[in-house]
Design a protein around this motif. Structure first.
Motif, mmCIF file in Angstrom:
data_model
loop_
_atom_site.group_PDB
_atom_site.id
_atom_site.type_symbol
_atom_site.label_atom_id
_atom_site.label_comp_id
_atom_site.label_asym_id
_atom_site.label_seq_id
_atom_site.Cartn_x
_atom_site.Cartn_y
_atom_site.Cartn_z
ATOM 1 N N SER A 134 -146.636 -43.619 -141.177
ATOM 2 C CA SER A 134 -146.883 -42.729 -142.304
ATOM 3 C C SER A 134 -146.143 -43.265 -143.517
ATOM 4 C CB SER A 134 -146.409 -41.310 -141.971
ATOM 5 O OG SER A 134 -146.387 -40.501 -143.124
ATOM 6 N N ILE A 135 -146.899 -43.582 -144.571
ATOM 7 C CA ILE A 135 -146.301 -44.047 -145.823
ATOM 8 C C ILE A 135 -146.300 -42.874 -146.795
ATOM 9 C CG2 ILE A 135 -146.472 -45.652 -147.754
ATOM 10 C CD1 ILE A 135 -145.903 -47.132 -145.209
ATOM 11 N N THR A 136 -145.118 -42.384 -147.130
ATOM 12 C CA THR A 136 -144.941 -41.212 -148.006
ATOM 13 C C THR A 136 -145.948 -40.123 -147.639
ATOM 14 O OG1 THR A 136 -144.480 -40.562 -150.303
ATOM 15 C CG2 THR A 136 -146.352 -42.091 -149.965
ATOM 16 N N GLY A 137 -146.025 -39.852 -146.323
ATOM 17 C CA GLY A 137 -147.015 -38.926 -145.774
ATOM 18 C C GLY A 137 -146.729 -37.472 -146.118
ATOM 19 N N LEU A 241 -143.754 -44.155 -133.621
ATOM 20 C CA LEU A 241 -143.930 -43.568 -134.948
ATOM 21 C C LEU A 241 -142.963 -44.211 -135.935
ATOM 22 C CD1 LEU A 241 -144.756 -41.189 -136.969
ATOM 23 C CD2 LEU A 241 -142.854 -39.915 -135.923
ATOM 24 N N MET A 242 -143.482 -44.560 -137.105
ATOM 25 C CA MET A 242 -142.620 -44.953 -138.223
ATOM 26 C C MET A 242 -142.957 -44.079 -139.413
ATOM 27 S SD MET A 242 -141.963 -48.589 -140.199
ATOM 28 C CE MET A 242 -140.652 -49.076 -139.052
ATOM 29 N N VAL A 243 -141.924 -43.518 -140.035
ATOM 30 C CA VAL A 243 -142.071 -42.671 -141.215
ATOM 31 C C VAL A 243 -141.371 -43.363 -142.380
ATOM 32 C CG1 VAL A 243 -141.520 -40.437 -142.243
ATOM 33 C CG2 VAL A 243 -142.164 -40.563 -139.831
ATOM 34 N N VAL A 273 -137.645 -44.734 -142.344
ATOM 35 C CA VAL A 273 -137.314 -45.716 -143.371
ATOM 36 C C VAL A 273 -137.272 -44.991 -144.715
ATOM 37 C CG1 VAL A 273 -138.029 -47.825 -144.539
ATOM 38 C CG2 VAL A 273 -138.438 -47.561 -142.074
ATOM 39 N N VAL A 274 -136.115 -44.959 -145.343
ATOM 40 C CA VAL A 274 -135.961 -44.345 -146.657
ATOM 41 C C VAL A 274 -135.766 -45.465 -147.679
ATOM 42 C CG1 VAL A 274 -134.642 -42.743 -148.077
ATOM 43 C CG2 VAL A 274 -134.928 -42.282 -145.630
ATOM 44 N N VAL A 275 -136.733 -45.612 -148.572
ATOM 45 C CA VAL A 275 -136.692 -46.675 -149.572
ATOM 46 C C VAL A 275 -135.932 -46.161 -150.792
ATOM 47 C CG1 VAL A 275 -138.048 -48.241 -151.005
ATOM 48 C CG2 VAL A 275 -138.882 -47.587 -148.730
ATOM 49 N N GLN A 292 -140.355 -53.513 -149.499
ATOM 50 C CA GLN A 292 -139.352 -52.976 -148.576
ATOM 51 C C GLN A 292 -140.013 -52.233 -147.419
ATOM 52 O OE1 GLN A 292 -135.740 -51.090 -150.168
ATOM 53 N NE2 GLN A 292 -136.425 -51.695 -152.217
ATOM 54 N N ALA A 293 -141.072 -51.482 -147.730
ATOM 55 C CA ALA A 293 -141.790 -50.764 -146.672
ATOM 56 C C ALA A 293 -142.419 -51.745 -145.689
ATOM 57 C CB ALA A 293 -142.851 -49.854 -147.288
ATOM 58 N N LEU A 294 -143.116 -52.746 -146.212
ATOM 59 C CA LEU A 294 -143.802 -53.705 -145.341
ATOM 60 C C LEU A 294 -142.821 -54.514 -144.493
ATOM 61 C CD1 LEU A 294 -146.600 -54.943 -147.756
ATOM 62 C CD2 LEU A 294 -146.929 -53.641 -145.630
#
Length: 305
Positions: A134-137, A241-243, A273-275, A292-294
């Protein structure tokens, strides 16, 4: 890239397939379903940013337009019905498992914004999906009950009911714009929320695409108010799961939703993961936050698919 049509019930889902470098149809590849944000389309961040990056890393990626949106079929247009949105993931999975070069045991999904909430919910139901990012889901149901209804969900559903009756009697549909037409209009209206301004900048300036609706049919949104994308996550969300969230929260609530689902998920393998310094829309296309997310997302999928 290859554009395809996927059969739904009485219409087709439009999708784009992205292939790895030196793609060989005789080999088997892991596949990723990439789901666009609310009001977006497959050509935007789901395809041109995350889809391309995942393909370059060795995955077959399919970015699709949800039913009634983008280039997909379905009437009336611009329906935001979570049950239908989640079913779209299964239809896309049905298509992927027919492709000889896709390893049916290594299918994952990535979703951005509302697509992230849909991807999480779909993963609980669709057991052929083996990992989810989930990217900024956003849990779209929670947002509809809160900010999108002015914190008056009952009042809004009553208004939706009246509008649906009017449309059944022949009135024109009410299709609401989800964001202002320009940043100037947003500023003149006194809007200061970082997410609304970010959405306006992204859709009106940074990534304009005629297939992006950025609108929703008002009379058909009651189902969204009822929906909870995280329902039964403590029991049914068991896949890796990755958030990914930014640490600059805005009105759409991705930061709070991300922390909530990370805490509630039954997944034995899960990462948060908090960017730092990133807002919701920075994670759509801005090089440093996306990079950073990738840097976390690619190894996560490589390990779990």
């Amino acid at each position: 890239m290859k554009s395809v049509k996927i059969k739904h019930t009485y219409w087709d889902i439009a999708a784009d397939l992205y292939y790895p470098p030196n793609f060989d149809e005789s080999k088997k590849y892991p596949a990723i379903i990439s789901a666009h944000p609310i009001g977006s389309c497959k050509e935007q961040t789901a395809g041109n940013v995350y889809g391309k990056a995942l393909a370059e890393a060795g995955f077959v990626v399919i970015a699709f337009d949800r039913s009634t949106q983008g280039q997909s079929g379905g009437l009336p247009r611009y329906i935001e019905d979570p049950a239908m949105a989640v079913e779209d993931f299964s239809r896309v999975t049905d298509y992927l498992v027919t492709l000889p070069y896709v390893d049916a045991d290594r299918i994952g999904t990535l979703g951005i914004c509302g697509g992230g909430g849909y991807a999480i919910n779909a993963t609980m139901i669709e057991r052929r999906i083996k990992a989810v990012v989930s990217i900024t889901g956003v849990n779209f149901g929670r947002l509809c009950r809160e900010g999108f209804s002015g914190f008056d969900p009952i009042g809004q559903m009553e208004a939706m009911a009246r509008q649906r009756t009017a449309e059944a009697r022949g009135d024109a549909p009410q299709v609401d714009q989800l964001i202002p037409p320009s940043l100037n209009v947003a500023h003149e209206a006194g809007i200061t929320d970082i997410d609304v301004l970010g959405a306006t900048d992204y859709y009106r300036n940074r990534c304009i695409n005629d297939h992006a609706g950025t609108r929703a049919m008002f009379s058909r949104r009651a189902a969204s108010v009822l929906w909870d994308g995280f329902h039964l996550a403590e029991t049914l969300l068991t896949t890796p799961l990755m958030v990914v969230v930014g640490d600059k929260p805005g009105g759409f609530g991705a930061y709070r939703d991300g922390l909530e689902i990370y805490g509630r998920a039954a997944s034995k393998v899960k990462e948060l993961v908090v960017v730092e310094g990133a807002s919701h829309y920075d994670l759509y296309d801005q090089p440093d936050p996306v990079g950073q997310a990738l840097a976390k997302v690619l190894p996560f999928f490589q390990k779990n698919l």
